[in-house]
Every structure is written in structure tokens, then in C-alpha cells.
Design an enzyme around this catalytic site. Sequence first.
Site, short mmCIF file in Angstrom:
data_model
loop_
_atom_site.label_atom_id
_atom_site.label_comp_id
_atom_site.label_asym_id
_atom_site.label_seq_id
_atom_site.Cartn_x
_atom_site.Cartn_y
_atom_site.Cartn_z
N TYR A 48 0.76 -1.26 0.00
CA TYR A 48 0.00 0.00 0.00
C TYR A 48 0.79 1.31 0.00
O TYR A 48 0.49 2.20 -0.79
CB TYR A 48 -0.99 0.01 1.17
CG TYR A 48 -2.13 -0.97 1.03
CD1 TYR A 48 -2.31 -1.75 -0.11
CD2 TYR A 48 -3.04 -1.13 2.07
CE1 TYR A 48 -3.34 -2.65 -0.22
CE2 TYR A 48 -4.09 -2.04 1.97
CZ TYR A 48 -4.23 -2.81 0.82
OH TYR A 48 -5.26 -3.69 0.72
N CYS B 120 -4.73 15.29 0.82
CA CYS B 120 -4.16 14.79 2.08
C CYS B 120 -2.98 15.69 2.50
O CYS B 120 -2.50 16.53 1.72
CB CYS B 120 -3.71 13.35 1.92
SG CYS B 120 -2.18 13.15 0.99
N GLU C 130 -2.50 14.05 -6.85
CA GLU C 130 -1.89 15.39 -6.86
C GLU C 130 -0.39 15.29 -7.04
O GLU C 130 0.23 16.04 -7.80
CB GLU C 130 -2.19 16.12 -5.54
CG GLU C 130 -3.65 16.39 -5.28
CD GLU C 130 -4.35 15.25 -4.53
OE1 GLU C 130 -4.01 14.07 -4.79
OE2 GLU C 130 -5.22 15.55 -3.72
N1 THU Z 1 -5.86 9.95 -2.65
C1 THU Z 1 -5.45 10.84 -3.59
O1 THU Z 1 -5.09 10.47 -4.71
N2 THU Z 1 -5.43 12.15 -3.25
C2 THU Z 1 -5.81 12.64 -2.05
O2 THU Z 1 -5.66 13.82 -1.79
C3 THU Z 1 -6.42 11.74 -1.06
C4 THU Z 1 -6.25 10.30 -1.32
C5 THU Z 1 -5.86 8.54 -3.02
C6 THU Z 1 -4.81 7.72 -2.32
C7 THU Z 1 -5.41 6.34 -2.38
O3 THU Z 1 -5.07 5.76 -3.62
C8 THU Z 1 -6.91 6.59 -2.34
O4 THU Z 1 -7.09 7.95 -2.68
C9 THU Z 1 -7.54 6.31 -1.00
O5 THU Z 1 -6.90 6.99 0.02
#
Ligand code: THU
Length: 162
Positions: free
Chosen positions: A67, A110, A74
Site C-alpha cells: 500500500y 491529504c 496530486e
Molecule cells: N488519494 C489521492 O489520490 N489524493 C488525495 O488527496 C487523497 C487520497 C488517493 C490515495 C489512495 O489511492 C486513495 O485515494 C484512497 O486513500
Amino acid sequence: MRTLRWENQVSVYTVDELGESYRRLYELAYGAAREAYAPYSRFCVGAALLLENGEIVCGNNQENAAYPSGLCAERTALFYAGARFPDVPVAVLAIAALKAGKRTDSVTPCGACRQVMLEMERRHGRPIRVMLCGEKEVYEFACVADLLPFSFSDEDLVSRQG
Ligand code: THU
């Protein structure tokens, strides 16, 4: 003891209120989300960057069975822009997400992505407008710094080394 306060501001648009350029980025971000590789979370995220030279760069989340080896949309887009156009500032970053194939409410980046977004903004000394896209509304921040107050940055490294 003293208390510090600061103000923040976000503009909220309905999708119909978006201008042509924003509307294009909105659709491109959803288009990128559709092509995400997210077999584990099934949360598909897309990012569309408008660079100051008019180029558009898109990215999406790329997951992995181990994982932590995956990467958010982004950062995929920003690192590609940094690799391909290292001297070109980013003007706008649009982010959109699909859950079970459906458009979510405005999606927020995030913490790790905010940190990378901030460094891109600081590196070029130009504000990056951030569009948090949702099915009905888009939240627009004037710059990344507004999304990450009290942040760690290159300045901390310099001052700590004296
Ligand atoms: N994820 C993103 O691509 N961008 C974010 O800002 C939040 C989370 C993705 C990471 C992972 O592949 C999935 O969303 C679930 O967390």
C-alpha cells in the site's frame, strides 16, 4: 500566554458558475480520475494542472499491493510537471474524485500532498490556485499556503542550520 488568530477565505462556485478555463480543468480532473489505478480503495482521484505556459498536465492515484508504495493523484501530476517543465510555475491545480464511479462532494488533498503542493508554490514564488471539485460545487483557494497554515518549509532548514 497569547492567542493568535488568522483568517482564511474560500470561494465556492456552483459548477454552472465556472468560467471556461476552470470548467475545462474540472472536466479534465474527472477524466483523469476515471483512469486512476485504484483497485484497493476504489477511490479514484484525478488532478489537472494548468501551467503558466498554457500546458495542461494530468495525473491520478496509482495504488500498489504494498500500500504505501502507491501515490496520490496530486503528487503524480505535480512530480510529472516538475520533471517535464521544471522552470514553469503552476497556475491552477484542480482535484476531483470518484467513489464507486460517482462524483463525490468537494475532495480535499491529504497532508502529504499539501506539503508537496506548497513546495511547488514556494519554489516558483507564484500562487497556485486550488480547485477542490465536487459534483455540484467547487471550492477555490487562492493559494496553497491557505490550505496549510503553520507549515514546514525550506526556510526552516536554513534557519536551523544557522
Ligand atoms: N488519494 C489521492 O489520490 N489524493 C488525495 O488527496 C487523497 C487520497 C488517493 C490515495 C489512495 O489511492 C486513495 O485515494 C484512497 O486513500
